[in-house]
Design a protein around this motif. Structure first.
Motif, mmCIF file in Angstrom:
data_model
loop_
_atom_site.group_PDB
_atom_site.id
_atom_site.type_symbol
_atom_site.label_atom_id
_atom_site.label_comp_id
_atom_site.label_asym_id
_atom_site.label_seq_id
_atom_site.Cartn_x
_atom_site.Cartn_y
_atom_site.Cartn_z
ATOM 1 N N VAL A 753 -9.370 -5.422 0.363
ATOM 2 C CA VAL A 753 -9.051 -4.000 0.358
ATOM 3 C C VAL A 753 -7.876 -3.759 -0.562
ATOM 4 O O VAL A 753 -6.926 -4.537 -0.561
ATOM 5 C CB VAL A 753 -8.681 -3.533 1.781
ATOM 6 C CG1 VAL A 753 -8.082 -2.144 1.754
ATOM 7 C CG2 VAL A 753 -9.891 -3.539 2.682
ATOM 8 N N THR A 754 -7.934 -2.688 -1.346
ATOM 9 C CA THR A 754 -6.765 -2.357 -2.144
ATOM 10 C C THR A 754 -6.149 -1.094 -1.574
ATOM 11 O O THR A 754 -6.848 -0.260 -1.006
ATOM 12 C CB THR A 754 -7.132 -2.068 -3.602
ATOM 13 O OG1 THR A 754 -7.806 -0.809 -3.660
ATOM 14 C CG2 THR A 754 -8.006 -3.142 -4.172
ATOM 15 N N GLY A 755 -4.858 -0.960 -1.733
ATOM 16 C CA GLY A 755 -4.200 0.233 -1.220
ATOM 17 C C GLY A 755 -2.819 0.369 -1.812
ATOM 18 O O GLY A 755 -2.251 -0.600 -2.309
ATOM 19 N N ASP A 756 -2.294 1.572 -1.767
ATOM 20 C CA ASP A 756 -0.942 1.772 -2.273
ATOM 21 C C ASP A 756 -0.052 2.488 -1.269
ATOM 22 O O ASP A 756 1.125 2.233 -1.184
ATOM 23 C CB ASP A 756 -0.969 2.541 -3.603
ATOM 24 C CG ASP A 756 -1.799 3.817 -3.505
ATOM 25 O OD1 ASP A 756 -2.292 4.114 -2.408
ATOM 26 O OD2 ASP A 756 -1.948 4.507 -4.523
ATOM 27 N N GLY A 757 -0.645 3.353 -0.486
ATOM 28 C CA GLY A 757 0.173 4.198 0.377
ATOM 29 C C GLY A 757 0.577 3.524 1.678
ATOM 30 O O GLY A 757 0.006 2.516 2.079
ATOM 31 N N THR A 758 1.559 4.132 2.332
ATOM 32 C CA THR A 758 2.004 3.675 3.630
ATOM 33 C C THR A 758 0.844 3.661 4.610
ATOM 34 O O THR A 758 0.732 2.800 5.459
ATOM 35 C CB THR A 758 3.035 4.668 4.184
ATOM 36 O OG1 THR A 758 3.907 4.987 3.130
ATOM 37 C CG2 THR A 758 3.777 4.108 5.345
ATOM 38 N N ASN A 759 -0.030 4.665 4.444
ATOM 39 C CA ASN A 759 -1.116 4.803 5.397
ATOM 40 C C ASN A 759 -2.258 3.830 5.137
ATOM 41 O O ASN A 759 -3.191 3.755 5.910
ATOM 42 C CB ASN A 759 -1.626 6.232 5.364
ATOM 43 C CG ASN A 759 -0.585 7.164 5.907
ATOM 44 O OD1 ASN A 759 -0.106 6.946 7.011
ATOM 45 N ND2 ASN A 759 -0.192 8.136 5.143
ATOM 46 N N ASP A 760 -2.188 3.110 4.042
ATOM 47 C CA ASP A 760 -3.185 2.080 3.788
ATOM 48 C C ASP A 760 -2.847 0.806 4.553
ATOM 49 O O ASP A 760 -3.670 -0.103 4.645
ATOM 50 C CB ASP A 760 -3.259 1.752 2.290
ATOM 51 C CG ASP A 760 -3.818 2.917 1.501
ATOM 52 O OD1 ASP A 760 -4.634 3.656 2.080
ATOM 53 O OD2 ASP A 760 -3.453 3.092 0.338
ATOM 54 N N ALA A 761 -1.641 0.752 5.077
ATOM 55 C CA ALA A 761 -1.176 -0.471 5.736
ATOM 56 C C ALA A 761 -2.151 -0.992 6.807
ATOM 57 O O ALA A 761 -2.443 -2.182 6.816
ATOM 58 C CB ALA A 761 0.222 -0.272 6.298
#
Ligand SMILES: Nc1ncnc2c1ncn2[C@@H]1O[C@H](COP(=O)(O)OP(=O)(O)OP(=O)(O)O)[C@@H](O)[C@H]1O
Ligand SMILES: [Ca+2]
Length: 852
Positions: A753-761
């Motif tokens: 999974v890729t993510g950047d935001g805090t909510n992707d944690a």
């Protein structure tokens, strides 16, 4: 056997329980050299220590809060008395009026009383000779003085081990020690009987082989440790925005000093202990420091911010008060840095292999010894001299023993688990050059078997360089080119331009600053900077707009609400709210619109259709759309209330272009041919997402694009049927992403999974491999990830997958080779020892001949 194996040596790649970690250590049992065997595995005792520290932090904090509440009640109303605090001479001499200990006791102890006595945040700023608006002066002499008094923002770390330490650790091998004793006895007895130098030959032979083994082991271990050191440094690089000399700039957190003014945004980690200066809706998550999961509001009444906690929401300015080892976080990190990385599943498996071979080797060694001793006894029995032993014969027995021990030295692949670490570390270094920073060794292993990639859109598939290219202000759609911006202004009614500029410059998470070189620089997320740029090109003056009206309340953007809002106190009096965000969502909260004559008119069906058509038109052209709206508030509106969600007047819609990265299409095709399914999960509009997904080759004719809210409604069965076909998920909330990942994993897919935001944690945490973006990613996302993609580029993810696969194959080959060597060595040694009683040195010699 099989169940024993699975139970003891089957470790999950992520989040293994403490029991599982402890279990295999216990089962390994027969370990020649624990120092080596358990190097690069988790140091459990240090971790327990850190956990205890967290608990005590929690307790301390709880008490501090209680005490300060009581104190607050006591002093409210009473004028704060002068404190009996005396400034130490050296602090005074350096030009400050507060020492580090006092600052620590105020912030860490959450001591409102002391804070009040020292004049609150402003008073402390003055005593630290800093300014809450302009920050420290960047004069290096002054900064050095400050550093001498208050220290630097670094944690004490264990000294890097030198070569000799590795030699020493290699020497602590049990079998080598036994051989050492054999050598000693052999030397003494040999010299006593046959004199120097003839009698010393055997003993010196053993000594030489020991030295050879030690030297080779220590050298390879040392090289390995150097590789890790480089990677470790890279992992800890964090930059943060700081105001110094009235200039906002990026700085390494290591350069922070007390008095610095830092700007924190959602997802940032608080880099040092400090006091809240200004900001809005700040929610602090202290779990990493205290283990407490309940977030805490920070504001002017509760201004204490502790290093290591994270901004779960909001944005603020903070004044640093304590740095480095003077903070609880510093002490915790110093302990944790020795806690080590979790062992990887392969490492554990190979420990199992080494253990089993160890037992086999031991068995053969005993048999060899028995066979040789029996041979000696038999010949003595025949000679009838069983009761009379010569020194020569005793020496022979000793030699037999040494041969047996050598078999263990040679046959047990003690270095096997370490070899895995070595190849993983090698791959990590290579990946680093390819712009992927691996945070957990295990990720290298897992990445090779990934079958699914759930990718973000913004910044990963696209370049994240956003520009406003279309607008629909006052119901008229216009291109925003380079040459017609000025004319755009003249075509729109003046009142609307005014509102638009006010909205752009006040309702923003970005900021326009003058940097060190005196140049204008726009800070903030790409979406924000695109809008600010647009505002500037319309001839707006950001400073003037900001000064004109007072910000009463800000609700910063987050991916759950997908909008942000502010409340302004207008110069002519009265309150006005501005909101902007995902077009459909904001438009749904509008009931009026500004028409082409600049008049506010009710939003009728016709205009709604027009606006929705515009949104879809923009989105189909792969543009990200934002809707801007405002509303006049009643005079009795209290700023303590939340900013309203509906009742707005739509100012307009903008279309922001974010081009697809070059090379993404090819990378997606590579993934597909390698059997990896790529899916796009984005917070953006479904049509924008579809357009971009088509452009990248992610969305095919038989694939499904779905919106987060629809996905959420599905039952478990429907979801499972749907999921293999989902290629695009739009307007997803962070939990949708998490659900998708969980469901995919439940059908035995290995998911990256890729993510950047805090909510992707949460999704990053749940995934088999979490990949965080290095540039746009927040600290929180990075911390939940296993790999950080330093250039935010989708192609890099493909590179990581390639490395993962090659690592797996390499390790496999290496293990095959090493095991063959070990088994051949075991057989050769065993048979020749039984047949001829060959000397120890020869075995070691054969072994190294085979190795190199
Ligand atoms: N600063 C902002 N202020 C207001 N609205 C915004 C802002 N940034 C983004 N938006 C809106 O919120 C929507 C979704 O944002 P979100 O953060 O969930 O997705 P994203 O992370 O930008 O996209 P992706 O998931 O593809 O990376 C965007 O489509 C946009 O309309
Ligand atoms: Ca995102």
């Amino acid at each position: 056997m099989e169940t024993f194996w699975n139970e003891s040596f089957d470790l999950k790649p992520k989040h293994s329980s403490e029991e599982a970690l402890e279990k295999w250590r216990k089962v390994v049992g027969f370990v020649k050299n624990p120092k080596r065997r358990f190097r690069f595995t988790a140091n459990l005792s240090k971790r327990y220590e850190a956990a205890a520290m967290r608990r005590s932090n929690h307790e301390k904090l709880r008490i501090a809060v209680l005490v300060s509440k009581a104190a607050l009640q006591f002093i409210s109303g009473v004028k704060p008395s002068e404190s009996d605090y005396v400034v130490p001479e050296e602090v005074k001499a350096a030009g400050f009026e507060l020492c580090a200990e006092e600052l620590g006791s105020i912030v860490e102890g959450q001591d409102v009383k002391k804070l009040k006595i020292h004049g609150g945040v402003d008073g402390i700023a003055e005593k630290l000779s800093t300014s809450t608006t302009d920050g420290l002066s960047s004069d290096s002499v002054l900064l050095n003085k400050r550093q001498e008094v208050y220290g630097i923002n670094k944690f004490a770390e264990a000294e890097a081990k030198g070569f000799l330490v590795f030699v020493w650790e290699a020497l602590q091998d049990m079998t080598l020690m036994i051989l050492g004793v054999c050598a000693l006895v052999s030397l003494i007895v040999g010299i006593a009987m046959e004199g120097w130098p003839k009698g010393a030959h055997d003993g010196l032979g053993i000594v030489a082989s020991i030295l050879l083994v030690v030297f080779v082991t220590a050298t390879s271990d040392y090289r390995q440790s150097l590789q890790f050191k480089d990677l470790d440094k890279e992992k800890k690089k964090i930059t943060i925005q700081v105001t110094r000399n009235a200039c906002r700039q990026k700085m390494s957190i290591y350069d922070l000093l007390p008095g610095d003014i830092v700007h924190l945004n959602i997802g940032d980690q608080v880099p040092a202990d400090g006091l809240f200066v200004s900001g809005f809706s700040v929610l602090i998550d202290g779990s990493s420091l205290t283990g407490e999961s309940e977030p805490v509001m920070v504001n002017a009444d509760n201004p204490f911010m502790l290093s290591g906690t994270k901004l779960q929401d909001g944005s603020c300015k903070m004044m640093v008060t304590s740095v480095g080892m003077r903070t609880q976080w510093g002490k915790l990190m110093a302990t944790l840095s020795e806690g080590g990385d979790d062992e990887t599943p392969l490492q554990v498996k190979l420990n199992g292999v080494a253990t089993i071979i160890g037992k086999v080797g031991l068995f053969f060694a005993v048999v060899t010894f028995a066979v040789m001793v029996q041979g000696l006894f038999m010949s003595k029995l025949q000679e009838g001299t069983i009761w009379s032993w010569s020194g020569d014969e005793a020496l022979k027995l000793l030699e037999f023993f040494a041969v047996a021990v050598t078999i263990v030295v040679v046959a047990v692949p003690e270095g096997l688990p370490l070899a895995v670490t070595l190849s993983l570390a090698f791959a990590m270094k290579k990946m680093m050059n390819d712009k992927a920073l691996v945070r957990h060794l295990a990720a290298c292993e897992t990445m090779g078997s990934a079958t699914n990639i759930c990718s973000d859109k913004t910044g990963t598939l696209t370049t994240n360089h956003m520009t406003v290219v279309k607008s629909c202000i006052c119901m008229d759609v216009r291109e925003v080119g380079n040459n017609n911006k000025a004319s755009l202004c003249s075509e729109i009614p003046e009142s609307a331009v005014k509102l638009l500029l006010q909205s752009i410059f006040t309702n923003t998470g970005g900021e326009i600053v003058i940097n060190k070189d005196g140049k204008r620089e726009i800070l903030g997320t790409p979406t924000e900077t695109a809008l600010l740029e647009f505002g500037l090109s319309l001839g707006g003056d950001s400073r003037a707009e900001r000064l004109a009206s007072k910000l009463v309340k800000v609700e910063p953007f987050n991916s759950t609400k997908k909008r942000m809002g502010v409340i302004l106190e207008l110069p002519e009096g009265g309150l006005r709210a501005h909101t902007k965000g995902a077009s459909e969502i904001v438009l749904a909260g509008c009931d009026k619109v500004i028409n082409s004559n600049g008049e506010v008119v009710p939003l009728d069906v016709e205009s709604i259709n027009h606006l929705n058509a515009t949104i879809n038109q923009f989105a189909n052209e792969a543009l990200r759309t934002l809707c801007l709206a405002y509303m006049e508030l009643e005079n009795d509106f209290s700023p303590d209330n939340a900013i309203p969600l509906s009742g707005y007047t739509c100012i307009g819609i903008v279309g922001i272009k974010d081009p697809v990265r070059p090379g993404v299409k090819e990378s997606v095709a590579i993934c597909r041919s390698a059997g990896i399914t790529v899916r796009m999960v984005t917070g953006d509009n479904i049509n924008t997402a579809k357009a971009i997904a088509r452009e990248c080759g992610i969305l095919t004719d038989d694939g499904i694009a779905i919106e987060g809210p629809d996905f959420r409604e599905k039952s478990q069965e429907e979801m499972l049927a749907l999921i293999p076909k989902i290629q695009v998920m739009a307007r997803s909330s962070p939990m949708d992403k998490h659900t998708l990942v969980r469901q995919l994993r439940s059908i035995d897919e290995v998911v990256a999974v890729t993510g950047d935001g805090t909510n992707d944690a949460p999704a990053l945490h749940e995934a088999d491999i979490g990949l965080a973006m290095g540039i746009s990613g927040t600290e929180v996302a990075k911390e939940s990830a296993d790999v950080i993609i330093l250039d935010d580029n989708f192609s890099t993810i493909v590179t990581v997958a390639k490395w993962g696969r090659s690592v797996y194959i390499n390790i496999q080959k290496f293990v095959q080779f090493q095991l063959t060597v070990n088994i051949v060595a075991l057989i050769v040694n065993f048979s020749s020892a039984c047949l001829t009683g060959m000397k120890a040195i020869n075995f070691v010699y054969i072994y190294f001949k085979l190795m190199f």
